[in-house]
Design an enzyme around this catalytic site. Structure first.
Site, PDB file in Angstrom:
ATOM      1  N   GLY A 166       0.791  -1.222   0.000  1.00  0.00           N
ATOM      2  CA  GLY A 166       0.000   0.000   0.000  1.00  0.00           C
ATOM      3  C   GLY A 166       0.825   1.273   0.000  1.00  0.00           C
ATOM      4  O   GLY A 166       0.302   2.357  -0.270  1.00  0.00           O
ATOM      5  N   HIS A 209      -9.874  -9.189  -4.672  1.00  0.00           N
ATOM      6  CA  HIS A 209      -8.470  -9.594  -4.746  1.00  0.00           C
ATOM      7  C   HIS A 209      -8.422 -11.109  -4.570  1.00  0.00           C
ATOM      8  O   HIS A 209      -8.700 -11.629  -3.487  1.00  0.00           O
ATOM      9  CB  HIS A 209      -7.689  -8.879  -3.636  1.00  0.00           C
ATOM     10  CG  HIS A 209      -6.218  -9.154  -3.639  1.00  0.00           C
ATOM     11  ND1 HIS A 209      -5.264  -8.169  -3.531  1.00  0.00           N
ATOM     12  CD2 HIS A 209      -5.518 -10.302  -3.743  1.00  0.00           C
ATOM     13  CE1 HIS A 209      -4.062  -8.699  -3.564  1.00  0.00           C
ATOM     14  NE2 HIS A 209      -4.188  -9.997  -3.683  1.00  0.00           N
ATOM     15  N   GLU A 276      -1.025 -12.854  -8.003  1.00  0.00           N
ATOM     16  CA  GLU A 276      -2.144 -12.090  -7.461  1.00  0.00           C
ATOM     17  C   GLU A 276      -2.912 -11.403  -8.590  1.00  0.00           C
ATOM     18  O   GLU A 276      -2.302 -10.809  -9.489  1.00  0.00           O
ATOM     19  CB  GLU A 276      -1.652 -11.063  -6.452  1.00  0.00           C
ATOM     20  CG  GLU A 276      -0.954 -11.705  -5.257  1.00  0.00           C
ATOM     21  CD  GLU A 276      -0.828 -10.771  -4.075  1.00  0.00           C
ATOM     22  OE1 GLU A 276      -0.972  -9.551  -4.263  1.00  0.00           O
ATOM     23  OE2 GLU A 276      -0.590 -11.273  -2.967  1.00  0.00           O
ATOM     24  N   ARG A 293       7.689 -15.815  -2.907  1.00  0.00           N
ATOM     25  CA  ARG A 293       8.067 -16.329  -1.577  1.00  0.00           C
ATOM     26  C   ARG A 293       6.856 -16.985  -0.931  1.00  0.00           C
ATOM     27  O   ARG A 293       5.767 -16.978  -1.492  1.00  0.00           O
ATOM     28  CB  ARG A 293       8.516 -15.157  -0.706  1.00  0.00           C
ATOM     29  CG  ARG A 293       7.449 -14.064  -0.673  1.00  0.00           C
ATOM     30  CD  ARG A 293       7.694 -12.989   0.306  1.00  0.00           C
ATOM     31  NE  ARG A 293       6.823 -11.856   0.117  1.00  0.00           N
ATOM     32  CZ  ARG A 293       5.535 -11.797   0.422  1.00  0.00           C
ATOM     33  NH1 ARG A 293       4.937 -12.862   0.937  1.00  0.00           N
ATOM     34  NH2 ARG A 293       4.813 -10.718   0.216  1.00  0.00           N
ATOM     35  N   VAL A 296       2.027 -14.969   3.927  1.00  0.00           N
ATOM     36  CA  VAL A 296       1.423 -15.005   5.255  1.00  0.00           C
ATOM     37  C   VAL A 296       0.241 -15.978   5.265  1.00  0.00           C
ATOM     38  O   VAL A 296       0.061 -16.767   6.195  1.00  0.00           O
ATOM     39  CB  VAL A 296       0.953 -13.591   5.667  1.00  0.00           C
ATOM     40  CG1 VAL A 296       0.203 -13.645   6.997  1.00  0.00           C
ATOM     41  CG2 VAL A 296       2.125 -12.632   5.752  1.00  0.00           C
TER      42      VAL A 296
END
Length: 449
Positions: A166, A209, A276, A293, A296
Site C-alpha cells: 500500500g 483480490h 495475485e 516467496r 502469510v
C-alpha cells in the site's frame, strides 16, 4: 544435494512455522535475532541462535553481510527467508550463490523481474496474461503522466514500481490531483524503495483480490494449489483470507489457473509462489503482482490440500521433483485465516506492550510467535498470530472462526479481534459478496448511524 541445516532469516511467527517443518524433517535450524527479540520463542525453538544487531530492522534483519556471516559460521546448507525483510532481495540471492549457500526461493533474475511492477507488467503482457490497463514504461515527467491518465480515463492509480503493502500508491480523480500527486509519489518511491520509477494504472472500482498458489520444480513440473480470496483488507493489507473464494465462478477459476501457470512458467519460475489478480465488477481479471516467496496466508492452502508448503519449498530447493502432481492434488473443505494484529481495532494504529494474559482457543490451528509475557515492540510489523479454521462448508468454517476469536484472550495490548468479529457478522461478508472496500464501507456506515 540434500539440505541438512537451514538458517531462517526472519523472526516471530514465520520463523516458528519454518522451524516446525524442519524439525519434522530432521533438518537442523539456525535462528537469527535482534536485541529486541532475544526472549522470543523462535530463538529458543531453533537448534542454534545468533544475535545480529540492534532492534531496528536495517541494523539487524536487513543486514545482508551479517546474515551471510552467521550462515557461514553456522555452516548451513541453505537459507529460508520467510516473508518480508530480505525475502525478495535479488542482491541477497546473488550473495548466497556466491558463498555456495542454497537460497530457498527462485533465482535472483526472477525476483528482480517481479520486484519491478513495470517489468512484471511488461512480461505478463508478452505472455498474454491480462494486466490492468495503464502505462507500459516508467513515467518521468508530469506531461507523460497526464497523457497516460487522459488516455485510460480517471480515476487512476499512481504507483511506485518497486512498491508494496500500500505504500507508494495514490488514487487520483483529475488532472489537478494528478499534478499534486506526481512529485509526492516519486519522492516516496525513492525514500521507501530506493527507486523513484512510477507508473499509472486504471483504478478498478470495488475490486476483489483473488490469488493463485502455484508450485514449480526444476524438473519441468508445474501445478496450481487453488485460489485464495483476499478481499478483506484494511489500509490495502489483508486481514482475512479464505479458500475456496465465495465469489469466483467455475469458468473464471479455470481461466485464472491457466493464466497463473502460464505467467509463472513463462518467466522460468522455480519455487512455490503466488500470482495475485484483481477482479472488476464485470468479472474481468487482471494480473496485479507476483509474490516470489511463502505468503502469510499460506496456511489456508495447506488446510484445503493437506500439503506442507515449507516442505515443498525445501524439496524444490533440493532439486527434487514435486511430491505430488496436478491430478493427485485435491481440495477438501473450506479454510479461513484471520490475522491477529497488535493494533487499535478502530484506527489501526499499532499497540505495542507486554502481553500479560494469553489464552488461545482449542481445536483450531494457531500460527504464532508469541507466548504469555512476550513484549510486542514498535520495531516490526504488528501481526502477532494467525488463527486458521477449517470446515466442510463455508458456513461451518465461519462459525468455527467466530467461536475461536471469542475464546481468544489477549490482555496488555489492543488487538484487531473486535474488527474481525465485526467482519464475520457483516451481511455482505456472510453472503460472500464483498470487495476490498468492505471494511471502509463498514466504517462509513457506522459513522452515518
Amino acid at each position: 544435494m540434500t539440505i541438512k541445516k537451514i538458517l531462517i532469516a526472519n523472526r516471530g511467527e514465520i520463523a516458528n512455522r519454518i522451524i516446525q517443518t524442519c524439525k519434522r524433517l530432521g533438518i537442523g535450524t539456525v535462528a537469527v535475532y535482534s536485541e529486541a527479540d532475544e526472549q522470543m520463542p523462535y530463538v529458543t525453538a531453533a537448534d542454534e541462535a545468533y544475535l545480529i544487531g540492534p532492534p531496528p530492522a536495517f541494523q539487524s534483519y536487513l543486514k545482508v553481510d551479517e546474515i551471510i556471516k552467521v550462515a557461514l559460521e553456522a555452516k548451513v546448507d541453505a537459507i529460508h527467508p520467510g516473508y518480508g525483510f530480505i525475502s525478495e532481495n535479488s542482491a541477497f540471492v546473488d550473495r548466497c550463490e556466491k558463498e555456495g549457500i542454497i537460497f530457498i526461493g527462485p533465482s535472483s533474475e526472477v525476483i528482480k523481474m517481479m520486484g519491478s511492477k513495470i517489468e512484471a507488467r511488461k512480461r505478463m503482457k508478452e505472455l498474454d496474461v491480462p494486466v490492468v490497463p495503464g502505462s507500459v514504461n516508467a513515467l518521468e515527467t508530469i506531461e507523460e503522466v497526464l497523457q497516460n491518465a487522459n488516455s485510460i480515463g480517471y480515476p487512476v492509480m499512481l504507483k511506485a514500481s518497486a512498491g508494496g503493502g500500500g505504500i507508494g500508491m495514490e488514487l487520483v480523480y483529475s488532472d489537478t490531483e494528478l499534478e499534486k500527486a506526481f512529485t509526492s509519489t516519486k519522492s516516496r518511491s525513492e525514500k521507501f524503495f530506493g527507486d523513484s520509477s512510477i507508473f499509472i494504472e486504471k483504478y478498478i472500482e470495488n475490486p476483489r483480490h483473488i490469488e493463485m498458489q502455484i508450485a514449480i520444480d526444476h524438473c519441468g513440473n508445474a501445478v496450481h494449489l487453488f485460489e485464495r480470496e483476499c478481499s478483506v483488507q484494511r489500509r490495502h493489507q489483508k486481514v482475512i483470507e479464505e479458500s475456496p473464494s465465495p465469489s469466483i465462478q467455475p469458468q473464471q477459476l479455470e481461466e485464472l489457473k491457466q493464466a497463473a501457470l502460464k505467467g509463472a512458467v513463462g518467466i522460468g519460475y522455480r519455487n512455490i509462489g503466488t500470482m495475485e489478480f484483481i477482479f472488476d465488477e464485470q468479472g474481468n481479471f487482471y494480473f496485479l503482482e507476483m509474490n516470489t516467496r511463502l505468503q502469510v496466508e499460506h496456511p489456508v492452502t495447506e488446510e484445503i490440500t493437506g500439503i506442507d508448503l515449507v516442505e515443498w519449498q525445501i524439496e524444490i530447493a533440493n532439486q527434487h521433483r514435486l511430491p505430488s502432481l496436478q491430478q493427485s492434488i485435491k481440495r477438501q473443505g473450506h479454510a479461513m485465516e484471520c490475522r491477529i494484529y497488535a493494533e487499535d481495532p478502530i484506527r489501526f494504529y499499532p499497540s505495542p506492550g507486554t502481553i500479560n494474559q494469553l489464552v488461545w482457543p482449542n481445536n483450531v490451528r494457531i500460527d504464532t510467535g508469541i507466548v504469555n509475557g512476550t513484549t510486542i515492540t514498535p520495531f516490526y510489523d504488528p501481526m502477532i498470530a494467525k488463527i486458521i479454521t477449517k470446515g466442510s462448508t463455508r458456513e461451518e468454517t465461519v462459525r468455527k472462526m467466530k467461536k475461536a476469536l471469542l475464546e481468544t484472550e489477549i490482555q496488555g495490548i489492543k488487538t484487531n479481534i473486535p474488527l474481525l468479529l465485526e467482519v464475520l457478522d457483516n451481511d455482505q461478508f456472510q453472503q460472500g459478496h464483498y470487495s476490498t472496500n468492505l471494511i471502509k464501507s463498514m466504517r462509513e456506515n457506522a459513522i452515518k448511524q
